[in-house]
Design a protein around this motif. Sequence first.
Motif, PDB file in Angstrom:
ATOM      1  N   GLY A 243      19.967  36.303  10.252  1.00 43.59           N
ATOM      2  CA  GLY A 243      19.427  35.788   8.988  1.00 43.59           C
ATOM      3  C   GLY A 243      20.439  34.958   8.208  1.00 43.59           C
ATOM      4  N   GLY A 244      21.461  34.456   8.865  1.00 41.78           N
ATOM      5  CA  GLY A 244      22.471  33.613   8.202  1.00 41.78           C
ATOM      6  C   GLY A 244      23.612  33.353   9.159  1.00 41.78           C
ATOM      7  N   VAL A 245      24.450  32.384   8.823  1.00 39.23           N
ATOM      8  CA  VAL A 245      25.545  32.049   9.736  1.00 39.23           C
ATOM      9  C   VAL A 245      26.633  33.123   9.671  1.00 39.23           C
ATOM     10  N   VAL A 246      26.995  33.680  10.825  1.00 41.60           N
ATOM     11  CA  VAL A 246      28.077  34.663  10.903  1.00 41.60           C
ATOM     12  C   VAL A 246      29.334  33.889  11.334  1.00 41.60           C
ATOM     13  N   PRO A 247      30.311  33.757  10.421  1.00 35.87           N
ATOM     14  CA  PRO A 247      31.449  32.864  10.697  1.00 35.87           C
ATOM     15  C   PRO A 247      32.157  33.115  12.029  1.00 35.87           C
ATOM     16  N   GLU A 248      32.431  34.371  12.357  1.00 36.90           N
ATOM     17  CA  GLU A 248      33.174  34.668  13.586  1.00 36.90           C
ATOM     18  C   GLU A 248      32.360  34.255  14.822  1.00 36.90           C
ATOM     19  N   ILE A 249      31.055  34.512  14.757  1.00 40.02           N
ATOM     20  CA  ILE A 249      30.199  34.126  15.884  1.00 40.02           C
ATOM     21  C   ILE A 249      30.148  32.599  15.998  1.00 40.02           C
ATOM     22  N   ALA A 250      30.114  31.932  14.843  1.00 41.04           N
ATOM     23  CA  ALA A 250      30.065  30.456  14.853  1.00 41.04           C
ATOM     24  C   ALA A 250      31.302  29.899  15.549  1.00 41.04           C
ATOM     25  N   SER A 251      32.485  30.431  15.212  1.00 35.41           N
ATOM     26  CA  SER A 251      33.726  29.926  15.826  1.00 35.41           C
ATOM     27  C   SER A 251      33.675  30.087  17.348  1.00 35.41           C
ATOM     28  N   ARG A 252      33.258  31.271  17.795  1.00 34.72           N
ATOM     29  CA  ARG A 252      33.223  31.533  19.242  1.00 34.72           C
ATOM     30  C   ARG A 252      32.195  30.646  19.937  1.00 34.72           C
ATOM     31  N   ALA A 253      31.062  30.450  19.270  1.00 36.25           N
ATOM     32  CA  ALA A 253      30.015  29.606  19.874  1.00 36.25           C
ATOM     33  C   ALA A 253      30.481  28.150  19.961  1.00 36.25           C
ATOM     34  N   HIS A 254      31.254  27.692  18.969  1.00 34.55           N
ATOM     35  CA  HIS A 254      31.802  26.329  19.048  1.00 34.55           C
ATOM     36  C   HIS A 254      32.708  26.200  20.267  1.00 34.55           C
ATOM     37  N   LEU A 255      33.524  27.235  20.450  1.00 34.40           N
ATOM     38  CA  LEU A 255      34.466  27.239  21.570  1.00 34.40           C
ATOM     39  C   LEU A 255      33.722  27.130  22.901  1.00 34.40           C
ATOM     40  N   ASP A 256      32.601  27.843  23.010  1.00 34.31           N
ATOM     41  CA  ASP A 256      31.782  27.816  24.230  1.00 34.31           C
ATOM     42  C   ASP A 256      31.212  26.434  24.501  1.00 34.31           C
ATOM     43  N   LYS A 257      30.807  25.744  23.439  1.00 28.00           N
ATOM     44  CA  LYS A 257      30.010  24.523  23.609  1.00 28.00           C
ATOM     45  C   LYS A 257      30.788  23.220  23.465  1.00 28.00           C
ATOM     46  N   ILE A 258      31.932  23.269  22.843  1.00 28.24           N
ATOM     47  CA  ILE A 258      32.570  22.013  22.426  1.00 28.24           C
ATOM     48  C   ILE A 258      32.877  21.087  23.606  1.00 28.24           C
ATOM     49  N   ASN A 259      33.254  21.689  24.704  1.00 25.53           N
ATOM     50  CA  ASN A 259      33.584  20.874  25.868  1.00 25.53           C
ATOM     51  C   ASN A 259      32.345  20.167  26.416  1.00 25.53           C
ATOM     52  N   SER A 260      31.279  20.932  26.624  1.00 27.31           N
ATOM     53  CA  SER A 260      30.083  20.320  27.221  1.00 27.31           C
ATOM     54  C   SER A 260      29.429  19.323  26.259  1.00 27.31           C
ATOM     55  N   VAL A 261      29.465  19.607  24.968  1.00 24.75           N
ATOM     56  CA  VAL A 261      28.886  18.667  23.988  1.00 24.75           C
ATOM     57  C   VAL A 261      29.686  17.357  23.995  1.00 24.75           C
ATOM     58  N   THR A 262      31.006  17.476  24.069  1.00 23.00           N
ATOM     59  CA  THR A 262      31.862  16.276  24.100  1.00 23.00           C
ATOM     60  C   THR A 262      31.608  15.480  25.385  1.00 23.00           C
ATOM     61  N   GLN A 263      31.529  16.190  26.499  1.00 22.75           N
ATOM     62  CA  GLN A 263      31.252  15.507  27.779  1.00 22.75           C
ATOM     63  C   GLN A 263      29.911  14.785  27.721  1.00 22.75           C
ATOM     64  N   ALA A 264      28.937  15.442  27.111  1.00 22.60           N
ATOM     65  CA  ALA A 264      27.601  14.828  27.012  1.00 22.60           C
ATOM     66  C   ALA A 264      27.655  13.565  26.156  1.00 22.60           C
ATOM     67  N   ALA A 265      28.414  13.607  25.063  1.00 20.13           N
ATOM     68  CA  ALA A 265      28.514  12.424  24.192  1.00 20.13           C
ATOM     69  C   ALA A 265      29.204  11.278  24.929  1.00 20.13           C
ATOM     70  N   LEU A 266      30.256  11.596  25.674  1.00 22.94           N
ATOM     71  CA  LEU A 266      30.963  10.557  26.439  1.00 22.94           C
ATOM     72  C   LEU A 266      30.036   9.975  27.511  1.00 22.94           C
ATOM     73  N   GLY A 267      29.331  10.881  28.187  1.00 22.40           N
ATOM     74  CA  GLY A 267      28.416  10.448  29.254  1.00 22.40           C
ATOM     75  C   GLY A 267      27.327   9.529  28.728  1.00 22.40           C
ATOM     76  N   LYS A 268      26.709   9.926  27.614  1.00 22.43           N
ATOM     77  CA  LYS A 268      25.632   9.103  27.035  1.00 22.43           C
ATOM     78  C   LYS A 268      26.152   7.742  26.606  1.00 22.43           C
ATOM     79  N   ALA A 269      27.402   7.711  26.159  1.00 25.83           N
ATOM     80  CA  ALA A 269      27.985   6.447  25.693  1.00 25.83           C
ATOM     81  C   ALA A 269      28.518   5.619  26.856  1.00 25.83           C
ATOM     82  N   ASN A 270      28.524   6.178  28.049  1.00 20.02           N
ATOM     83  CA  ASN A 270      29.099   5.495  29.210  1.00 20.02           C
ATOM     84  C   ASN A 270      30.576   5.174  29.005  1.00 20.02           C
TER      85      ASN A 270
END
Length: 340
Positions: free
Chosen positions: A49-76
């Motif tokens: 029911g709201g953003v849990v800061p510690e969970i947010a940090s860990r979830a960023h860590l999980d996703k940041i690489n793939s999200v960055t790769q996706a942005a680079l890929g889409k931009a060629n």
Amino acid sequence: MLVFENKSKEQTIILAIETSCDETAAAVMADGKLLSSVVHTQGIHQEYGGVVPEIASRAHLDKINSVTQAALGKANVSLHDITHVAVTHAPGLLGALITGLSFAKGLALSLDVPLVKVHHIKAHILAHFLDSSPPEFPFLSLVVSGGHTQLVIVKSDAEMEIIGETLDDAIGEAFDKAAKMMGLPYPGGPFLDKLAIEGNPKKFEFPKPNIEGYNYSFSGLKTALLYFLQKLSEEEKSASLPDICASYQKALVDFLLSKAISAMKAHGLKSWGLAGGVSANSYLRKRFHEIGEYNGWQSHIPAFEYCTDNAAMIAQAAHFLDLRNQTDPLSVEALATLSI
Ligand code: KG4
Ligand code: ZN
């Protein structure tokens, strides 16, 4: 290897990272032209029911690489073509900011390119410049997000003056907390917005807060709603939910806009813009355009996907900073609060 056309040695290619709250986002911009924008919204917070800061940090860590790769890929664009790494360093959840900032610092260091720190709220305001017809300076920005409600006179991409702000809850919180009281999922703003479409905004009246100058206070409205809901039975509540949503939303928007209208008139401004997640609100967008048209003002709202948190706006803000030759050392710190 870069595969899009017209690459010259002088070309600036910004990779932008945003992790200030619960969106992990990356974008690529070349010489001011947006090439890609990828946003991952962390669904896990719905359970709490709201953003849990510690969970947010860990979830960023999980996703940041793939999200960055996706942005680079889409931009060629390959990582080695990046000339600048831009990142949100403030304001936001400290752990979440640190995740993105550390990632960005690591990239800048390994690629041997400059780091550009970006202020999240300034980036929301500058999101208008992702549009083909941005506002002319000066304009009034109504910053309406989950953490901020501010009236800002934007004199240039670098010079911004806050003339009013909330003394307690941000308007996004006023939406989210109200939605929670009504049993809607998190984040409640968009759900309340949807329900309100079916309702009558004039059915119930909520008191207009009485606050001096251009400042705001939303906690009284939230309390008025709480008392109102407590008087209703469960059946009455569910039968009139769309009317309650529409009426409460109208009270929030009326209050927000009344101060902005006074500021526009007092400062003789001719353009205004909405910035931040709540600018996705359909009723606010409609009223904002109507009032602008009535007064002969130019109304600007970023495209829907650039209203809520994203990295395209971070790239845009970094583009402006780069034009001013502003880059930052790797010692930049993340800050939970920082005024624009
Ligand atoms: O700017 P943002 O994405 O994150 C912050 O920096 O805070 O704003 C998030 C806020 C949340 O409070 C969310 O409920 C609100 O924006 N929001 C809306 C709508 N879409 C997002 N509020 C009302 N109506 C919407 N359609
Ligand atoms: Zn935001």
